[in-house]
Each structure stands twice: as structure tokens, then as C-alpha cells.
Design a protein around this motif. Sequence first.
Motif, PDB file in Angstrom:
ATOM      1  N   MET A   1       9.632 -88.073   3.673  1.00  0.00           N
ATOM      2  CA  MET A   1      10.413 -88.395   3.420  1.00  0.00           C
ATOM      3  C   MET A   1      12.470 -88.421   2.803  1.00  0.00           C
ATOM      4  SD  MET A   1      10.895 -88.630  -1.036  1.00  0.00           S
ATOM      5  CE  MET A   1       8.861 -88.761  -1.380  1.00  0.00           C
ATOM      6  N   TYR A   2      12.552 -87.090   4.061  1.00  0.00           N
ATOM      7  CA  TYR A   2      13.887 -87.201   4.303  1.00  0.00           C
ATOM      8  C   TYR A   2      14.435 -87.735   4.951  1.00  0.00           C
ATOM      9  CZ  TYR A   2      18.332 -85.051   4.224  1.00  0.00           C
ATOM     10  OH  TYR A   2      19.655 -84.732   4.583  1.00  0.00           O
ATOM     11  N   PRO A   3      14.365 -88.134   6.532  1.00  0.00           N
ATOM     12  CA  PRO A   3      14.548 -88.479   7.675  1.00  0.00           C
ATOM     13  C   PRO A   3      15.332 -90.643   6.718  1.00  0.00           C
ATOM     14  CG  PRO A   3      13.104 -87.522   8.203  1.00  0.00           C
ATOM     15  CD  PRO A   3      12.642 -87.212   6.870  1.00  0.00           C
ATOM     16  N   ILE A   4      14.007 -90.385   6.113  1.00  0.00           N
ATOM     17  CA  ILE A   4      14.190 -91.802   5.503  1.00  0.00           C
ATOM     18  C   ILE A   4      15.069 -91.796   4.747  1.00  0.00           C
ATOM     19  CG2 ILE A   4      13.156 -93.731   3.879  1.00  0.00           C
ATOM     20  CD1 ILE A   4      10.428 -92.604   4.769  1.00  0.00           C
ATOM     21  N   LEU A   5      15.788 -90.832   3.666  1.00  0.00           N
ATOM     22  CA  LEU A   5      16.475 -90.396   2.473  1.00  0.00           C
ATOM     23  C   LEU A   5      18.143 -90.154   3.536  1.00  0.00           C
ATOM     24  CD1 LEU A   5      15.492 -88.001   0.611  1.00  0.00           C
ATOM     25  CD2 LEU A   5      15.321 -90.568   0.031  1.00  0.00           C
ATOM     26  N   HIS A   6      17.694 -89.348   4.407  1.00  0.00           N
ATOM     27  CA  HIS A   6      19.097 -89.769   5.554  1.00  0.00           C
ATOM     28  C   HIS A   6      19.721 -90.991   5.994  1.00  0.00           C
ATOM     29  CE1 HIS A   6      21.918 -86.814   8.082  1.00  0.00           C
ATOM     30  NE2 HIS A   6      21.440 -87.659   8.491  1.00  0.00           N
TER      31      HIS A   6
END
Length: 151
Positions: free
Chosen positions: A63-68
Amino acid sequence: MTTRNQSEKDLLLRLRDIWEEAVAFRVTVVDEGNCRANHRVGQEFEFSWRSPEGICTESLIGMYPILHSMRALGDMRELGSSKRNVKVYSCPSQEIKFRIEALYRCNICGNKLQFDHDGVQSPQLQCTRPEFPLRVCDTCYTNYKDRRIEW
Ligand SMILES: [Zn+2]
């Protein structure tokens, strides 16, 4: 001289002493399945820069790309979501669904900022050293608009 230095000091706001992260995340488990991290519907994690204890590491990385993107005020409607600051993410095994909500906060006091379909609605102040914009609440804007702001 002392008086002058004192008043200059009073006019300087040092962000590093009071900094509040502008974006936080509330991640809620909304669908469960076979999961080695034992996620269950209703589990909630709220965090900003530090990873929350107990969340599946593969899911967190996934999910990191979404958080970023959310951290950079990305519009989740561009990714098919109905809300600008919310995205549902399915884990790499397609077992668990996480609802990710970005929470936007005042950089100075941490109060939640107004947010609508056009994005964050807040006044801005400017940090002068280094130069970058700050999103702040109305109260902090009023209190600090005449201050010199540095990291
Ligand atoms: Zn504030």
C-alpha cells in the motif's frame, strides 16, 4: 541589545520544536480472509512516518505507493475511488481489504484541516529556511502570520 535580541527571538518560530506531520493515515480492515498476520474486520491503525505495530509487512509495502501519493495530496478519485482522500487496498494475497484514509493536519498544532472534493482547504504560511509551504489551521495562521518561520 538584549531587548532587541529578545524581540527577534520572540518573532522567530522554530518548526523543529513543534512540527506536526501534515498527513497521517487511518487504515481500517474492512474485509478479512485467510491471513498470516491475523487481520480482522474493524482493526484500525493510525500512523504517519512510523510503521504501525501489528500490520502485515507485505500489505504495508504494497500500500506504500498509495500512502506516498496521499502524502503528496494525490487525488484517489483518479484511481477509481469515490473520495479524494480514501482508497480501498487489497492485500497481495487478495484476502484482506484495507480502507486507507488520509488525514490532513495543521503543521503547527496538529488540528485536523478542512478537506473537501477540491482538496485541503487551509491558509498557508511559508517556512523561510529551508523554503517550503506550511498548511495551517485558521488559529495558527492568525497566531503566526507575522512571525519569521524557520526549521
Ligand atoms: Zn494549527
